[in-house]
Write an enzyme that holds these catalytic residues in place. Structure first.
Site, PDB file in Angstrom:
ATOM      1  N   GLU A 138      -4.258  24.533  -8.607  1.00 27.83           N
ATOM      2  CA  GLU A 138      -3.222  24.498  -9.658  1.00 27.83           C
ATOM      3  C   GLU A 138      -2.256  25.666  -9.473  1.00 27.83           C
ATOM      4  OE1 GLU A 138      -5.685  22.195 -13.178  1.00 27.83           O
ATOM      5  OE2 GLU A 138      -5.710  24.359 -13.141  1.00 27.83           O
TER       6      GLU A 138
ATOM      7  N   GLY B 258     -11.443  23.131 -16.161  1.00 28.82           N
ATOM      8  CA  GLY B 258     -11.781  21.943 -15.373  1.00 28.82           C
ATOM      9  C   GLY B 258     -12.125  22.280 -13.926  1.00 28.82           C
TER      10      GLY B 258
ATOM     11  N   LYS C  88      -6.197  28.834 -17.605  1.00 28.74           N
ATOM     12  CA  LYS C  88      -6.487  27.544 -17.000  1.00 28.74           C
ATOM     13  C   LYS C  88      -7.836  27.626 -16.284  1.00 28.74           C
ATOM     14  CE  LYS C  88      -3.225  25.331 -14.794  1.00 28.74           C
ATOM     15  NZ  LYS C  88      -3.670  24.072 -15.436  1.00 28.74           N
ATOM     16  N   GLY C  89      -8.300  26.449 -15.834  1.00 28.45           N
ATOM     17  CA  GLY C  89      -9.486  26.439 -14.983  1.00 28.45           C
ATOM     18  C   GLY C  89     -10.765  25.976 -15.634  1.00 28.45           C
TER      19      GLY C  89
ATOM     20  N   GLY D 243      -7.258  17.587 -15.260  1.00 23.33           N
ATOM     21  CA  GLY D 243      -7.756  17.623 -16.641  1.00 23.33           C
ATOM     22  C   GLY D 243      -7.446  16.330 -17.373  1.00 23.33           C
TER      23      GLY D 243
ATOM     24  N   ASP E 153       1.080  19.767 -15.665  1.00 25.12           N
ATOM     25  CA  ASP E 153      -0.321  20.202 -15.655  1.00 25.12           C
ATOM     26  C   ASP E 153      -0.786  20.512 -17.076  1.00 25.12           C
ATOM     27  OD1 ASP E 153      -2.797  20.956 -14.711  1.00 25.12           O
ATOM     28  OD2 ASP E 153      -2.073  22.576 -13.434  1.00 25.12           O
ATOM     29  N   GLY E 154      -2.080  20.578 -17.253  1.00 19.83           N
ATOM     30  CA  GLY E 154      -2.658  20.951 -18.543  1.00 19.83           C
ATOM     31  C   GLY E 154      -2.964  22.434 -18.586  1.00 19.83           C
ATOM     32  N   ALA E 155      -3.553  22.879 -19.680  1.00 20.99           N
ATOM     33  CA  ALA E 155      -3.996  24.277 -19.807  1.00 20.99           C
ATOM     34  C   ALA E 155      -5.077  24.335 -20.871  1.00 20.99           C
ATOM     35  CB  ALA E 155      -2.827  25.182 -20.179  1.00 20.99           C
TER      36      ALA E 155
END
Ligand code: A5P
Length: 230
Positions: free
Chosen positions: A104, A98, A95-96, A27, A81-83
């Site tokens: 992940e 992206g 999440k997801g 992301g 990681d992002g969210a």
């Protein structure tokens, strides 16, 4: 680039130890972190990273970050990681958006700590508030999965829409498809997750429940740390 991504990247770097193996999420927020991590390594430090997507792997190679694979005998020290959504009290996530949710999930499970980096609009009182829950499915099973997802809960609870890219189904790094399910605030994320995962052909969902140790949240000026309170 959003200047808040740079604030998050600088803060996230504080959690990376010299000599460690780390997970690298996917992301835009992580994309801002990768070159800063590369610069840090060029100052004489050493880490190895396991990427959560082919996109992150390509960026990491470009930034000169040595890549590694998962090792069941050696957990990753931390994953950054992002969210797409964060519930501040529980640190549960969606999440997801992206498209990298499966790797992940795997990399998070292989890590001692999962640190999530987000801008403040990702904080929600209840998961689902931003309206989209990704579900990765095996293409062969997609029509069946769509029907089964539609039948979960009250009619209209989840409305699966196949993700497209340039007029064709979006294909994940694992060769699968994604249904972006239109949702509202979810009453019981764990029960919904169980129902979705019980559908043959569903590979994974974007619900990440109980996986996160720390969330770094940026506004325009600073980054604050969120820890689980329940
Ligand atoms: C990728 O599948 C996602 O889980 C990303 O981590 C998430 O979409 C965050 O992305 P941004 O940092 O681009 O908002």
């Amino acid at each position: 680039m959003d200047p808040r991504f740079s604030l998050l990247a600088a803060k996230a770097l504080e959690f990376v130890a010299e000599g460690s193996r780390i997970g690298l999420g996917s992301g835009r927020t992580v994309e801002a972190f990768v070159p800063i991590l590369g610069d840090w390594l060029r100052q004489g430090r050493h880490i190895r990273a396991v990427p959560t997507s082919e996109g992150t792997a390509a960026l990491a190679r470009k930034a000169g970050i040595p890549l590694d694979t998962l090792d069941p005998d050696e957990p990753l020290a931390v994953t950054i990681d992002g969210a797409d959504e964060v519930e501040p009290k529980t640190l549960n996530l969606i999440k997801g958006w992206g498209g990298a949710l499966v790797r992940e999930r795997i990399v998070a499970a292989a890590s001692r700590r999962q640190i999530i980096v987000v801008t403040e609009e990702k904080l929600v009182a209840r998961l689902g508030t931003r309206g989209k829950l990704p579900v990765e499915v095996i293409p062969f099973a997609a029509p069946f999965c769509r029907r089964s997802i539609e039948r979960i809960g009250a009619p209209g609870t989840l409305q699966p829409v196949l993700r497209n890219s340039e007029g064709k189904p979006f294909v994940t790094d694992n060769g699968n498809w994604i249904f972006d399910c239109a949702v509202g605030p979810i009453d019981d994320p764990a029960a919904l997750d169980r129902s979705l995962l019980a559908i043959p052909g569903v590979v994974d969902t974007g619900l990440f429940l109980g996986t996160t140790d720390l969330v770094l949240v940026a506004d325009d000026r600073s980054v604050r740390e969120l820890r689980r309170t329940c």
